[in-house]
Motif scaffolding. Structure first.
Motif, PDB file in Angstrom:
ATOM      1  N   ARG A 112       0.821  -1.214  -0.011  1.00  0.00           N
ATOM      2  CA  ARG A 112       0.005  -0.015   0.129  1.00  0.00           C
ATOM      3  C   ARG A 112       0.848   1.089   0.011  1.00  0.00           C
ATOM      4  O   ARG A 112       0.753   2.042  -0.664  1.00  0.00           O
ATOM      5  CB  ARG A 112      -0.987  -0.063   1.013  1.00  0.00           C
ATOM      6  N   LYS A 113       1.895   1.208   0.810  1.00  0.00           N
ATOM      7  CA  LYS A 113       2.897   2.417   0.861  1.00  0.00           C
ATOM      8  C   LYS A 113       3.469   2.761  -0.342  1.00  0.00           C
ATOM      9  O   LYS A 113       3.494   3.747  -0.695  1.00  0.00           O
ATOM     10  CB  LYS A 113       3.842   2.236   1.893  1.00  0.00           C
ATOM     11  N   GLN A 114       3.664   1.814  -1.044  1.00  0.00           N
ATOM     12  CA  GLN A 114       4.494   1.774  -2.511  1.00  0.00           C
ATOM     13  C   GLN A 114       3.426   2.351  -3.547  1.00  0.00           C
ATOM     14  O   GLN A 114       3.899   3.071  -4.494  1.00  0.00           O
ATOM     15  CB  GLN A 114       5.138   0.693  -2.877  1.00  0.00           C
ATOM     16  N   ILE A 115       2.229   2.017  -3.461  1.00  0.00           N
ATOM     17  CA  ILE A 115       1.066   2.447  -4.268  1.00  0.00           C
ATOM     18  C   ILE A 115       1.086   3.965  -3.945  1.00  0.00           C
ATOM     19  O   ILE A 115       0.743   4.648  -5.173  1.00  0.00           O
ATOM     20  CB  ILE A 115      -0.045   1.611  -4.304  1.00  0.00           C
ATOM     21  N   GLN A 116       1.007   4.090  -2.886  1.00  0.00           N
ATOM     22  CA  GLN A 116       0.580   5.824  -2.589  1.00  0.00           C
ATOM     23  C   GLN A 116       1.832   6.372  -2.749  1.00  0.00           C
ATOM     24  O   GLN A 116       1.579   7.739  -3.334  1.00  0.00           O
ATOM     25  CB  GLN A 116       0.209   5.772  -0.906  1.00  0.00           C
ATOM     26  N   LEU A 117       2.985   5.948  -2.746  1.00  0.00           N
ATOM     27  CA  LEU A 117       4.124   6.618  -3.223  1.00  0.00           C
ATOM     28  C   LEU A 117       4.032   6.746  -4.880  1.00  0.00           C
ATOM     29  O   LEU A 117       4.334   8.113  -5.239  1.00  0.00           O
ATOM     30  CB  LEU A 117       5.503   5.944  -2.834  1.00  0.00           C
ATOM     31  N   ALA A 118       3.751   5.809  -5.729  1.00  0.00           N
ATOM     32  CA  ALA A 118       3.836   6.102  -7.041  1.00  0.00           C
ATOM     33  C   ALA A 118       2.833   6.935  -7.335  1.00  0.00           C
ATOM     34  O   ALA A 118       2.967   7.727  -8.377  1.00  0.00           O
ATOM     35  CB  ALA A 118       3.474   4.619  -7.566  1.00  0.00           C
ATOM     36  N   ARG A 119       1.735   7.152  -6.793  1.00  0.00           N
ATOM     37  CA  ARG A 119       0.762   8.091  -6.997  1.00  0.00           C
ATOM     38  C   ARG A 119       1.040   9.503  -6.671  1.00  0.00           C
ATOM     39  O   ARG A 119       0.739  10.423  -7.566  1.00  0.00           O
ATOM     40  CB  ARG A 119      -0.698   7.886  -6.383  1.00  0.00           C
TER      41      ARG A 119
END
Length: 255
Positions: A112-119
């Motif tokens: 989840r943290k990496q998806i949020q980062l990518a966004r």
């Protein structure tokens, strides 16, 4: 004009003959590759390779197997690297329920943290999935991953899930397993999905395609995957090469 969207040329298996491997890829028509980093050592090497070779790009992320090792400092470092001109994606990331090094809840949190980062940084994501399909699909939806899209790397799931992922702005990428005789699901998916949603990759040095199965994989073999997809879809090899090349450049925003 082949584009291998997932290579691990940063792996130790290429320490002794990288130049020869790159030359063989060039002779086979491989114009671009994305070197995938998934922990501190492999990320550093991916960046180094992308800086050294104009036709190589890098992806930076944290592998789910090692999720338990990732710190906030690591996440911040990945975010900093995302602005590098040769970094074109975040990943590989995802969930891996086959190995038990990292607890499932830890994997989900890091994912989840990496998806949020990518966004935040507006880069596509590269998804690693092993025995965790439903949780991955659910998290992609919950975290609005469609905003950046990305790649379902080395896809081996069902046609139904593939269509669900396409609806979330993801490409379906095929590696060596699509050439295996017993690979019924990947063959069905490759045959049925529209070509403008497909990508090709080797995941080298792993999962070499037929007839090299069991040997070290390398980027020059990506042509065998393109040929298999062309046969499955009843179209020309050139059509697969050109379209998957264009798909990759569009996804990674490479001019």
């Amino acid at each position: 004009m082949l584009f291998d969207t997932h290579v691990h040329l940063n792996a130790d298996q290429f320490n002794d003959d990288l130049e020869e491997v790159l030359e063989r890829a060039k002779q086979q028509g491989v114009q671009n590759m994305v070197v995938v980093g998934f922990d501190r050592p492999t990320i550093k090497k991916a960046i180094e390779l992308a800086e050294k070779y104009p036709h190589l790009y890098a992806s930076v992320g944290w592998h789910p197997v090692d999720a338990i090792d990732m710190t906030d400092e690591d996440l911040h470092w990945i975010e900093e690297l995302s602005s590098h001109p040769k970094v074109v994606a975040i990943g590989e990331m995802g969930l891996d329920y086959y190995w038990d090094k990292s607890p499932k809840e830890t994997q989900k949190e890091v994912f989840r943290k990496q998806i949020q980062l990518a966004r935040r940084v507006k880069l596509p994501i590269i998804i690693h999935n092993r025995e965790a399909t439903q949780d991955i699909v659910d998290i992609l939806k919950e975290e609005n991953a469609a905003e950046v899209g990305g790649i379902m790397h080395c896809y081996s799931g069902s046609l139904e899930v593939a269509k669900e992922c396409i609806d979330m702005n993801f490409y379906i990428s095929f590696g060596g397993p699509v050439t295996f005789k017993n690979a019924k699901k990947p063959k069905e998916v490759a045959k049925e999905l529209p070509l403008d949603k497909l990508l090709i990759e080797t995941d080298c040095p792993f999962l070499a395609p037929h007839p090299h199965r069991g040997k070290r994989n390398e980027p020059s073999f990506v042509s065998l995957i393109a040929k298999e997809i062309a046969e499955l879809k009843g179209i020309t090899y050139e059509e697969v090469v050109l379209k998957t090349y264009d798909n990759a450049r569009q996804l990674f925003n490479i001019k």
